[in-house]
Design a protein around this motif. Structure first.
Motif, PDB file in Angstrom:
ATOM      1  N   PHE A 165       0.533   6.925  14.578  1.00 19.06           N
ATOM      2  CA  PHE A 165       0.068   7.797  15.666  1.00 19.06           C
ATOM      3  C   PHE A 165      -0.859   7.014  16.596  1.00 19.06           C
ATOM      4  CE2 PHE A 165      -2.939  10.918  17.423  1.00 19.06           C
ATOM      5  CZ  PHE A 165      -2.033  11.669  18.153  1.00 19.06           C
ATOM      6  N   GLU A 166      -1.762   6.240  16.001  1.00 20.63           N
ATOM      7  CA  GLU A 166      -2.451   5.205  16.779  1.00 20.63           C
ATOM      8  C   GLU A 166      -1.607   3.951  16.611  1.00 20.63           C
ATOM      9  OE1 GLU A 166      -7.018   5.172  16.302  1.00 20.63           O
ATOM     10  OE2 GLU A 166      -6.251   6.302  14.624  1.00 20.63           O
TER      11      GLU A 166
ATOM     12  N   GLY B  44       0.842  -1.209   0.000  1.00 22.80           N
ATOM     13  CA  GLY B  44       0.000   0.000   0.000  1.00 22.80           C
ATOM     14  C   GLY B  44       0.871   1.250   0.000  1.00 22.80           C
TER      15      GLY B  44
ATOM     16  N   ILE C  12      -0.010   0.063  10.190  1.00 21.16           N
ATOM     17  CA  ILE C  12      -0.320   1.360  10.809  1.00 21.16           C
ATOM     18  C   ILE C  12      -1.822   1.447  11.090  1.00 21.16           C
ATOM     19  CG2 ILE C  12       1.661   2.618   9.894  1.00 21.16           C
ATOM     20  CD1 ILE C  12      -0.326   3.723   7.696  1.00 21.16           C
TER      21      ILE C  12
ATOM     22  N   GLY D 198      -0.423   4.922  -1.356  1.00 21.87           N
ATOM     23  CA  GLY D 198      -1.460   5.719  -0.695  1.00 21.87           C
ATOM     24  C   GLY D 198      -0.813   6.936  -0.048  1.00 21.87           C
ATOM     25  N   TYR D 199      -1.615   7.808   0.532  1.00 17.18           N
ATOM     26  CA  TYR D 199      -1.079   9.040   1.128  1.00 17.18           C
ATOM     27  C   TYR D 199       0.005   8.716   2.163  1.00 17.18           C
ATOM     28  CZ  TYR D 199      -0.687  13.318   3.803  1.00 17.18           C
ATOM     29  OH  TYR D 199      -0.176  14.403   4.439  1.00 17.18           O
ATOM     30  N   THR D 200      -0.318   7.871   3.141  1.00 20.33           N
ATOM     31  CA  THR D 200       0.634   7.606   4.228  1.00 20.33           C
ATOM     32  C   THR D 200       1.754   6.678   3.761  1.00 20.33           C
ATOM     33  OG1 THR D 200      -1.316   7.736   5.648  1.00 20.33           O
ATOM     34  CG2 THR D 200       0.738   7.097   6.692  1.00 20.33           C
TER      35      THR D 200
ATOM     36  N   PHE E  62      -7.827  -1.635   7.386  1.00 18.91           N
ATOM     37  CA  PHE E  62      -7.067  -2.842   7.695  1.00 18.91           C
ATOM     38  C   PHE E  62      -7.950  -4.037   8.032  1.00 18.91           C
ATOM     39  CE2 PHE E  62      -4.331   0.738   8.123  1.00 18.91           C
ATOM     40  CZ  PHE E  62      -3.151   0.327   7.533  1.00 18.91           C
TER      41      PHE E  62
ATOM     42  N   THR F 279       3.423   9.203  12.346  1.00 20.45           N
ATOM     43  CA  THR F 279       3.222   7.854  11.798  1.00 20.45           C
ATOM     44  C   THR F 279       4.386   7.474  10.886  1.00 20.45           C
ATOM     45  OG1 THR F 279       0.821   8.045  11.937  1.00 20.45           O
ATOM     46  CG2 THR F 279       1.683   6.457  10.335  1.00 20.45           C
TER      47      THR F 279
ATOM     48  N   GLY G   2      -7.580   8.179   3.199  1.00 20.90           N
ATOM     49  CA  GLY G   2      -7.676   6.805   3.720  1.00 20.90           C
ATOM     50  C   GLY G   2      -8.207   6.776   5.140  1.00 20.90           C
TER      51      GLY G   2
HETATM   52  N1  LIG Z   1      -2.287   4.524  12.923  1.00 17.43           N
HETATM   53  C1  LIG Z   1      -2.392   5.760  12.489  1.00 17.43           C
HETATM   54  O1  LIG Z   1      -2.283   6.700  13.248  1.00 17.43           O
HETATM   55  C2  LIG Z   1      -2.625   6.007  11.018  1.00 17.43           C
HETATM   56  C3  LIG Z   1      -2.011   7.100  10.401  1.00 17.43           C
HETATM   57  C4  LIG Z   1      -2.218   7.290   9.039  1.00 17.43           C
HETATM   58  C5  LIG Z   1      -3.043   6.416   8.339  1.00 17.43           C
HETATM   59  N2  LIG Z   1      -3.638   5.388   8.986  1.00 17.43           N
HETATM   60  C6  LIG Z   1      -4.497   4.448   8.290  1.00 17.43           C
HETATM   61  O2  LIG Z   1      -3.789   3.955   7.164  1.00 17.43           O
HETATM   62  C7  LIG Z   1      -4.685   3.652   6.122  1.00 17.43           C
HETATM   63  C8  LIG Z   1      -4.188   4.287   4.849  1.00 17.43           C
HETATM   64  O3  LIG Z   1      -4.292   5.682   4.958  1.00 17.43           O
HETATM   65  P1  LIG Z   1      -3.893   6.610   3.717  1.00 17.43           P
HETATM   66  O4  LIG Z   1      -4.086   7.978   4.164  1.00 17.43           O
HETATM   67  O5  LIG Z   1      -2.561   6.221   3.185  1.00 17.43           O
HETATM   68  O6  LIG Z   1      -5.015   6.150   2.663  1.00 17.43           O
HETATM   69  P2  LIG Z   1      -5.055   6.188   1.079  1.00 17.43           P
HETATM   70  O7  LIG Z   1      -4.308   7.352   0.543  1.00 17.43           O
HETATM   71  O8  LIG Z   1      -6.484   6.036   0.662  1.00 17.43           O
HETATM   72  O9  LIG Z   1      -4.263   4.871   0.648  1.00 17.43           O
HETATM   73  C9  LIG Z   1      -4.774   3.606   0.912  1.00 17.43           C
HETATM   74  C10 LIG Z   1      -3.846   2.561   0.302  1.00 17.43           C
HETATM   75  O10 LIG Z   1      -4.356   1.281   0.652  1.00 17.43           O
HETATM   76  C11 LIG Z   1      -4.549   0.499  -0.535  1.00 17.43           C
HETATM   77  N3  LIG Z   1      -5.675  -0.415  -0.342  1.00 17.43           N
HETATM   78  C12 LIG Z   1      -6.871  -0.133   0.243  1.00 17.43           C
HETATM   79  N4  LIG Z   1      -7.655  -1.226   0.269  1.00 17.43           N
HETATM   80  C13 LIG Z   1      -6.921  -2.225  -0.313  1.00 17.43           C
HETATM   81  C14 LIG Z   1      -7.168  -3.602  -0.576  1.00 17.43           C
HETATM   82  N5  LIG Z   1      -8.340  -4.176  -0.244  1.00 17.43           N
HETATM   83  N6  LIG Z   1      -6.203  -4.329  -1.168  1.00 17.43           N
HETATM   84  C15 LIG Z   1      -5.018  -3.767  -1.505  1.00 17.43           C
HETATM   85  N7  LIG Z   1      -4.730  -2.472  -1.293  1.00 17.43           N
HETATM   86  C16 LIG Z   1      -5.667  -1.701  -0.701  1.00 17.43           C
HETATM   87  C17 LIG Z   1      -4.785   1.519  -1.613  1.00 17.43           C
HETATM   88  O11 LIG Z   1      -4.514   0.965  -2.873  1.00 17.43           O
HETATM   89  P3  LIG Z   1      -5.567   1.079  -4.105  1.00 17.43           P
HETATM   90  O12 LIG Z   1      -5.452   2.509  -4.577  1.00 17.43           O
HETATM   91  O13 LIG Z   1      -5.084   0.089  -5.083  1.00 17.43           O
HETATM   92  O14 LIG Z   1      -6.937   0.805  -3.532  1.00 17.43           O
HETATM   93  C18 LIG Z   1      -3.783   2.608  -1.216  1.00 17.43           C
HETATM   94  O15 LIG Z   1      -2.486   2.263  -1.641  1.00 17.43           O
HETATM   95  C19 LIG Z   1      -6.065   4.117   6.598  1.00 17.43           C
HETATM   96  O16 LIG Z   1      -6.780   3.010   7.081  1.00 17.43           O
HETATM   97  C20 LIG Z   1      -5.750   5.080   7.726  1.00 17.43           C
HETATM   98  O17 LIG Z   1      -6.791   5.141   8.683  1.00 17.43           O
HETATM   99  C21 LIG Z   1      -3.440   5.166  10.306  1.00 17.43           C
END
Ligand SMILES: NC(=O)c1ccc[n+]([C@@H]2O[C@H](COP(=O)([O-])OP(=O)(O)OC[C@H]3O[C@@H](n4cnc5c(N)ncnc54)[C@H](OP(=O)(O)O)[C@@H]3O)[C@@H](O)[C@H]2O)c1
Length: 372
Positions: free
Chosen positions: A126-127, A8, A96, A11-13, A75, A305, A161
């Motif tokens: 961050f979480e 992944g 993450i 994606g943004y993160t 996730f 993060t 995301g």
């Molecule tokens: N723990 C924390 O504090 C923290 C911090 C930041 C982000 N996050 C979490 O991290 C996740 C990603 O955030 P983001 O901002 O990077 O989101 P994003 O920009 O929408 O990117 C999501 C990524 O996940 C991939 N993906 C989603 N569903 C998938 C699946 N079923 N199979 C394969 N690839 C899949 C997407 O690929 P495709 O384009 O091919 O769908 C993309 O590469 C979110 O759930 C967010 O809540 C958590």
């Protein structure tokens, strides 16, 4: 970091994490299901890529790696296929996630992971890095603590995301831990005032994963997590709760996801560099009244993060000497795997001990502890 696969990564993160890993001199392999996005990113960063989705033979795609860092959320959909493959191939797993259901599911894979010699380390963002390290730090001060209360205040915009993950969870309820059991409660079912450093602020209970992770890292049986919200928000959250039956429906979620896709962008480079977040925590031994409280300040949650995820992967891979041998196998939280001081090794973090045993129970600022 030659042996790290970042899933992944576009994606943004994931982009922030891949860029950080390369800027530290690593050569992570980038992975995901969108070949065009991966090719562009891998070319820009000068590293290799692997294109695969999570419905096919995941094990064959990850067996060459020592660790997988999953950045693909929500996730609830991506963690288990990757964890299954990691257990099959003996590959360590990090992600993450901030979804408490994912932590709870992976916790049940503990024995299988130990048998496979694998570390499962979800939540290296961050979480839950700041709150988990804070919980462990407070527990070290009051080892007999029976309650843990955490408060979280973050500023700045969400990424697409995160907003999509939030939409995905709409219709689910809140959760707290009482006497070592997870209890389903309405969203925002309780409120309290928390001082994040600028005087008391209104907070409401939120279903944050510390109800699972802090229980693992500290053994404290009763845990609640609160988040700062404007004082009108509890009514809005109560309305969301009462509309759960509607929000669980796919057409409603699909419509909300389209709104998110059209309107949510994620923090800008300036916001990543300047925003901050605060986590407050308190432990109490209800039998003796002994208590400790502290606050940690961090950079923007996405910036934190980024550095936390890359540092955790580096520690797991043991590139800083003999550390790998000290990261335990099985289900882990950031603090149980890396220690309560892991947070303070990350840039821009600081910790303030407010109350500790043998001091007044009134909050009182003491020396700021920081690695900076
Ligand atoms: N723990 C924390 O504090 C923290 C911090 C930041 C982000 N996050 C979490 O991290 C996740 C990603 O955030 P983001 O901002 O990077 O989101 P994003 O920009 O929408 O990117 C999501 C990524 O996940 C991939 N993906 C989603 N569903 C998938 C699946 N079923 N199979 C394969 N690839 C899949 C997407 O690929 P495709 O384009 O091919 O769908 C993309 O590469 C979110 O759930 C967010 O809540 C958590």
């Amino acid at each position: 970091m030659d042996s790290l696969l970042v899933y992944g990564s576009y994606g943004y993160t994931g982009r922030l994490i891949a860029r950080e890993a390369v800027s530290r001199g690593g050569t992570p392999v980038l992975a995901g299901r969108d070949e065009r996005a991966l090719t562009r990113q891998a070319t820009d960063l000068g590293v290799e890529k692997r294109v695969f989705d999570l419905e096919g033979d995941v094990a064959a795609n990850i067996e060459a790696f020592d660790a997988v860092l999953n950045c693909a959320g929500p996730f609830v959909k991506t963690a288990e296929p990757l964890v299954d493959a990691c257990l099959e191939t003996g590959t360590d797993y990090l992600d993450i996630t901030g979804e408490f259901q994912v932590f709870e599911r992976l916790r049940h894979r503990d024995e299988a992971a130990k048998n496979a010699g694998v570390t499962l380390l979800p939540g290296v963002g961050f979480e839950v890095v700041p709150s988990d390290c804070l919980a462990a730090f407070l527990h070290e001060r009051v080892p007999s603590a029976s309650t843990l209360t955490l408060g979280v205040k973050g500023n700045g915009p969400l990424s697409r995301g995160t907003a999509r993950t939030f939409v995905d969870q709409l219709g689910t309820s809140g959760v707290v831990r009482r006497n070592d059991r997870l209890l389903e409660v309405p969203l925002a079912f309780d409120t309290r005032e928390v001082d994040f450093g600028d005087g008391p602020e209104h907070t409401v209970t939120v279903p944050w994963p510390d109800v699972v992770t802090a229980a693992h890292s500290t053994g404290i049986p009763s845990i609640e997590v609160y988040a700062a919200v404007p004082s009108v928000a509890p009514h809005g959250m109560a309305a969301v709760d009462s509309l759960g039956w509607l929000l669980e429906r796919r057409p409603v979620k699909d419509a909300l996801e389209r709104v998110v896709d059209a309107t949510v962008d994620g923090p800008s480079e300036r916001e990543l560099a300047t925003d901050t977040a605060t986590v407050w925590g308190q432990v109490i031994d209800e039998a003796t009244g002994e208590r400790a409280s502290a606050r940690v300040r961090t950079p923007n949650p996405y910036a934190l993060t980024t550095t936390a995820a890359v540092s955790a992967a580096t520690r797991l891979l043991g590139e800083s000497g003999e550390t790998r041998d000290r990261v335990p196998r099985g289900f882990q939280t950031p603090a149980s795997a890396l220690g309560s001081e892991f947070l303070l090794a990350l840039p821009g973090t600081e910790r303030e001990l407010l109350t500790a045993p043998n001091t007044s129970n009134e909050p009182e600022a003491t020396a700021l502890e920081s690695d900076d």
